[in-house]
Motif scaffolding. Structure first.
Motif, PDB file in Angstrom:
ATOM      1  N   UNK A 103       0.864  -1.187   0.000  1.00 21.91           N
ATOM      2  CA  UNK A 103       0.000   0.000   0.000  1.00 21.91           C
ATOM      3  C   UNK A 103       0.892   1.225   0.000  1.00 21.91           C
ATOM      4  N   UNK A 104       0.263   2.383  -0.095  1.00 20.50           N
ATOM      5  CA  UNK A 104       1.026   3.615  -0.181  1.00 20.50           C
ATOM      6  C   UNK A 104       1.698   3.994   1.122  1.00 20.50           C
ATOM      7  N   UNK A 105       2.594   4.985   1.085  1.00 21.51           N
ATOM      8  CA  UNK A 105       3.342   5.380   2.279  1.00 21.51           C
ATOM      9  C   UNK A 105       2.458   5.953   3.381  1.00 21.51           C
ATOM     10  N   UNK A 106       1.343   6.586   3.026  1.00 27.64           N
ATOM     11  CA  UNK A 106       0.469   7.132   4.071  1.00 27.64           C
ATOM     12  C   UNK A 106      -0.158   6.019   4.907  1.00 27.64           C
ATOM     13  N   UNK A 107      -0.560   4.940   4.233  1.00 29.85           N
ATOM     14  CA  UNK A 107      -1.125   3.810   4.968  1.00 29.85           C
ATOM     15  C   UNK A 107      -0.068   3.164   5.846  1.00 29.85           C
ATOM     16  N   UNK A 108       1.130   2.971   5.302  1.00 24.91           N
ATOM     17  CA  UNK A 108       2.206   2.394   6.112  1.00 24.91           C
ATOM     18  C   UNK A 108       2.509   3.289   7.302  1.00 24.91           C
ATOM     19  N   UNK A 109       2.544   4.597   7.094  1.00 25.16           N
ATOM     20  CA  UNK A 109       2.822   5.519   8.186  1.00 25.16           C
ATOM     21  C   UNK A 109       1.765   5.405   9.282  1.00 25.16           C
ATOM     22  N   UNK A 110       0.498   5.266   8.903  1.00 23.20           N
ATOM     23  CA  UNK A 110      -0.579   5.108   9.887  1.00 23.20           C
ATOM     24  C   UNK A 110      -0.400   3.822  10.693  1.00 23.20           C
TER      25      UNK A 110
END
Length: 247
Positions: free
Chosen positions: A174-181
């Protein structure tokens, strides 16, 4: 006999080797952690892809599960499959590798005195012939895990937002925003587990406030902070990095 869970560090860089014994019946959910797992159970080798929400093992699935949990971004090169093809999925390893080869590997793990060590050896042998993890991707994980913003991480990596998103899909699922969350939620849960008050843990992990953390718990973990804190110490909901299992 109740559910038990054990883990140890792996000789595979950044990975964790784990075992989970389920008695059958309803099982505690496994929380998203940004990882991909290779696991063995009941004579089968399977891959648990990166989750975007809590995964609940089917109620009938009891028995022993053994796995190796790869750090975010490190499994796709070993498996030969982009992570986004495995997102929120549990698949037979024979769907990814030649069936005859997987059958031999599964028998080797089944015959081993220590299936966990045999599974670890399998991963190490496979990694010896695969491309190493992309150091840029490892830097992205490290920065996001430290709470750095996606924009700052992309800039540090020398990537534009679209480039980072595309490479993140292949590396993490998944994208970096999802990983960051997901990584932020894991930081918060580790702090709560260590005894920090909810509001203090939320701020320290990078959430705006306790209500923000509560929303992330509902959306990503499918539970509440109270339920998380009340879970027994050996449950996956009470561990910052949950292992993945499947039926």
């Amino acid at each position: 006999m109740g559910e038990t869970y054990e883990e140890r560090g792996s000789r595979f860089d950044g990975a964790i080797v784990w075992t989970r014994q389920l008695p059958g019946g309803p099982a505690r959910p496994v929380l998203p952690d940004g990882c991909i797992d290779l696991l063995w159970t009941d004579g089968r080798l399977l891959v648990a892809g990166p989750d975007t929400h809590a995964y609940v093992t089917p109620a009938a699935a009891g028995g022993l599960f053994t796995g190796i949990r790869f750090a975010p971004g490190t499994a796709p090169a070993l498996l030969g499959v982009p992570a986004d093809e495995l997102r929120d999925r549990r698949v037979e390893l024979s769907d990814l590798w030649p069936a005859a080869q997987v059958r031999v590997l599964a028998e080797r793990v089944a015959d081993a005195a220590d299936p966990a060590a045999a599974l670890e050896d399998l991963a190490l042998r496979r990694a010896a012939g695969a491309a190493p993890p992309d150091p840029l991707i490892r830097s992205v994980v490290r920065q996001l895990a430290q709470g750095r913003s996606v924009a700052a991480t992309a800039g540090s990596a020398g990537l534009g937002p679209r480039q980072l998103h595309r490479r993140s899909l292949a590396a993490f699922g998944y994208g970096p925003k999802t990983l960051a969350r997901i990584l932020r939620l894991q930081r918060a849960l580790a702090l709560v587990q260590a005894g920090r008050p909810y509001a203090e843990a939320a701020l320290a992990a990078g959430c705006a406030d306790q209500a923000h953390l509560a929303r992330e718990m509902r959306e990503l973990a499918g539970t509440t902070l109270s339920a998380y804190c009340e879970a027994p110490a050996n449950s996956e909901t009470a561990q910052p990095s949950g292992s993945s299992t499947t039926a």
